[in-house]
Design an enzyme around this catalytic site. Structure first.
Site, PDB file in Angstrom:
ATOM      1  N   HIS A  65      -6.739 -85.229  17.024  1.00  0.00           N
ATOM      2  CA  HIS A  65      -7.119 -83.853  17.362  1.00  0.00           C
ATOM      3  C   HIS A  65      -5.995 -83.117  18.076  1.00  0.00           C
ATOM      4  O   HIS A  65      -5.237 -83.688  18.865  1.00  0.00           O
ATOM      5  CB  HIS A  65      -8.422 -83.810  18.164  1.00  0.00           C
ATOM      6  CG  HIS A  65      -8.380 -84.378  19.551  1.00  0.00           C
ATOM      7  ND1 HIS A  65      -8.005 -83.638  20.646  1.00  0.00           N
ATOM      8  CD2 HIS A  65      -8.699 -85.602  20.028  1.00  0.00           C
ATOM      9  CE1 HIS A  65      -8.101 -84.377  21.737  1.00  0.00           C
ATOM     10  NE2 HIS A  65      -8.508 -85.572  21.394  1.00  0.00           N
ATOM     11  N   ASP A 173      -3.600 -86.646  25.451  1.00  0.00           N
ATOM     12  CA  ASP A 173      -4.838 -86.711  24.679  1.00  0.00           C
ATOM     13  C   ASP A 173      -5.005 -85.369  23.962  1.00  0.00           C
ATOM     14  O   ASP A 173      -5.427 -84.401  24.588  1.00  0.00           O
ATOM     15  CB  ASP A 173      -6.003 -86.997  25.626  1.00  0.00           C
ATOM     16  CG  ASP A 173      -7.373 -86.918  24.972  1.00  0.00           C
ATOM     17  OD1 ASP A 173      -7.436 -87.050  23.741  1.00  0.00           O
ATOM     18  OD2 ASP A 173      -8.365 -86.716  25.703  1.00  0.00           O
ATOM     19  N   GLU A 201     -12.111 -81.087  19.347  1.00  0.00           N
ATOM     20  CA  GLU A 201     -12.674 -82.394  19.683  1.00  0.00           C
ATOM     21  C   GLU A 201     -13.290 -82.386  21.067  1.00  0.00           C
ATOM     22  O   GLU A 201     -14.362 -82.955  21.295  1.00  0.00           O
ATOM     23  CB  GLU A 201     -11.592 -83.474  19.594  1.00  0.00           C
ATOM     24  CG  GLU A 201     -12.116 -84.907  19.719  1.00  0.00           C
ATOM     25  CD  GLU A 201     -12.150 -85.464  21.139  1.00  0.00           C
ATOM     26  OE1 GLU A 201     -12.673 -86.563  21.335  1.00  0.00           O
ATOM     27  OE2 GLU A 201     -11.652 -84.782  22.065  1.00  0.00           O
ATOM     28  N   GLU A 202     -12.598 -81.714  22.004  1.00  0.00           N
ATOM     29  CA  GLU A 202     -13.013 -81.779  23.404  1.00  0.00           C
ATOM     30  C   GLU A 202     -14.309 -81.023  23.694  1.00  0.00           C
ATOM     31  O   GLU A 202     -14.886 -81.179  24.771  1.00  0.00           O
ATOM     32  CB  GLU A 202     -11.892 -81.240  24.306  1.00  0.00           C
ATOM     33  CG  GLU A 202     -10.559 -81.966  24.193  1.00  0.00           C
ATOM     34  CD  GLU A 202     -10.597 -83.383  24.733  1.00  0.00           C
ATOM     35  OE1 GLU A 202     -11.682 -83.828  25.168  1.00  0.00           O
ATOM     36  OE2 GLU A 202      -9.562 -84.057  24.721  1.00  0.00           O
ATOM     37  N   HIS A 312      -7.640 -86.261  30.970  1.00  0.00           N
ATOM     38  CA  HIS A 312      -8.287 -84.960  31.210  1.00  0.00           C
ATOM     39  C   HIS A 312      -7.914 -84.372  32.566  1.00  0.00           C
ATOM     40  O   HIS A 312      -8.740 -83.745  33.240  1.00  0.00           O
ATOM     41  CB  HIS A 312      -9.813 -85.070  31.094  1.00  0.00           C
ATOM     42  CG  HIS A 312     -10.296 -85.269  29.700  1.00  0.00           C
ATOM     43  ND1 HIS A 312     -11.624 -85.152  29.349  1.00  0.00           N
ATOM     44  CD2 HIS A 312      -9.635 -85.563  28.552  1.00  0.00           C
ATOM     45  CE1 HIS A 312     -11.752 -85.379  28.037  1.00  0.00           C
ATOM     46  NE2 HIS A 312     -10.552 -85.627  27.543  1.00  0.00           N
TER      47      HIS A 312
END
Length: 341
Positions: A65, A173, A201-202, A312
């Site tokens: 992603h 990420d 995606e998140e 994150h």
């Protein structure tokens, strides 16, 4: 192996969920000379097909992603301060005092009530997002509105550092996964393969859901980052995985029970290529596999992840060794799956 300079370029580009355009343009620039067919879907996914030396016996999609966690402006106060909401699962403990970029390159800082005005009880707690704000230096709403608007994306500012054999940056990420897929696509392939660079995606796996529907693969490899809790104060049995111990293979998370045969095949591929790997020692989290494996009639799915500390947050950390070994493992695993093993 994937180029660290490319990874730096990807990580330093800005692209929260729903605003992945800058990342997509970088990837397009890199892969166009190598892909046989490239498509940008209505939601913003980038699908690239590349022919291999042989027709695939199992139609395989490799997925990473493009989006990152961040924030978005929701309201401008009369005094010029900006209220915001998080985009993706950010730990609010890491927010206060962080430098950010708002909208089209406006620098700011996340602020809160001064510490000397807090009660003793408040000092022991993280500040709720509703009590935080972004200060861009504007002294009035009118002045702020000349630079930003509600809905503008907000990203962390952070370094890109490769000291001590590690990589420290924001957005690892899943820009690390994107970099791996870009490098694989540039190589000669034994079998035809589809590469999916997906959005959002998140915020709910929206990109992968639609990409899998369009591609209709038989199998998928999801390339991700996953939480490494190998830090001070965490018991050994709760550390999930370890930075420097190789790519992580998941048997189950909160969204997916992974294909058992492919899970074992991934360990076999690691052994065949001489790279280390580790099982994810927790049933936690989730990734694009959650949408892909239940697409249409079902997709056999496996995930290969990079162990990542401080996921994150403004700065995450992965190992260069894990980064390069993940590509080696994924390349061999993809060949085995596409070859019908």
């Amino acid at each position: 192996m994937a180029d660290l300079a490319l990874l730096e370029r990807l990580c330093c580009a800005r692209g929260i969920s729903g605003c992945e355009e800058e990342i997509r343009e970088i990837i397009l620039e890199e892969i166009r000379p190598y892909a046989d067919c490239v498509e940008v879907t209505p939601l913003g996914n980038l699908l690239a097909f590349k022919k291999g030396a042989n027709r695939a016996k199992t139609k395989l999609m490799l997925n990473a992603h493009m989006d990152e966690v961040g924030m978005t402006v929701t309201y401008i106060e009369d005094n010029g301060l900006l209220r915001f909401a998080t985009v993706g699962g950010i730990d609010r403990r890491v927010l206060c005092g962080k430098p950010v970029t708002v909208g089209k390159g406006i620098p700011g800082v996340i602020g809160a009530k001064p510490i000397h005005l807090l009660t003793s009880e408040e000092r022991e707690k993280s500040v709720p997002v509703k009590d935080l704000y972004i200060d861009i230096g504007a002294l009035s709403r009118q002045e702020a509105e000349e630079a930003v608007s509600p809905g503008d994306p907000v990203t962390f500012d952070s370094l890109f550092d490769t000291a001590h054999g590690m990589i420290k940056s924001r957005a690892l990420d899943d820009r690390a996964g994107c970099a791996i897929l870009i490098d694989l696509l540039k190589k000669p392939l034994a079998y035809d393969m589809l590469f999916a660079f997906v959005v959002q995606e998140e915020t709910g796996l929206n990109g992968s859901k639609t990409a899998a529907y369009i591609a209709d693969p038989d199998a998928a490899i999801v390339v991700e980052s996953t939480t490494a809790a190998d830090v001070a104060g965490v018991p050994e049995d709760k550390q999930v995985c370890h930075v420097g111990s190789g790519p992580v293979l998941s048997f189950m998370d909160r969204r997916t029970i992974y294909d058992r045969a492919y899970y074992q095949m991934a360990f076999d591929a690691a052994k065949e290529t001489g790279v280390s790997c580790q099982a994810k020692q927790a049933v936690a989290g989730g990734n694009d596999a959650g949408a892909i494996h239940v697409s249409r009639g079902g997709v056999r799915t496996v995930a290969v992840s990079l162990p990542c500390r401080y996921l994150h947050s403004a700065v995450s950390l992965i190992s260069q060794k894990d980064f390069h070994e993940a590509e080696t493992l994924i390349e061999r695993l993809a060949e085995k799956i596409a070859g019908g093993e």
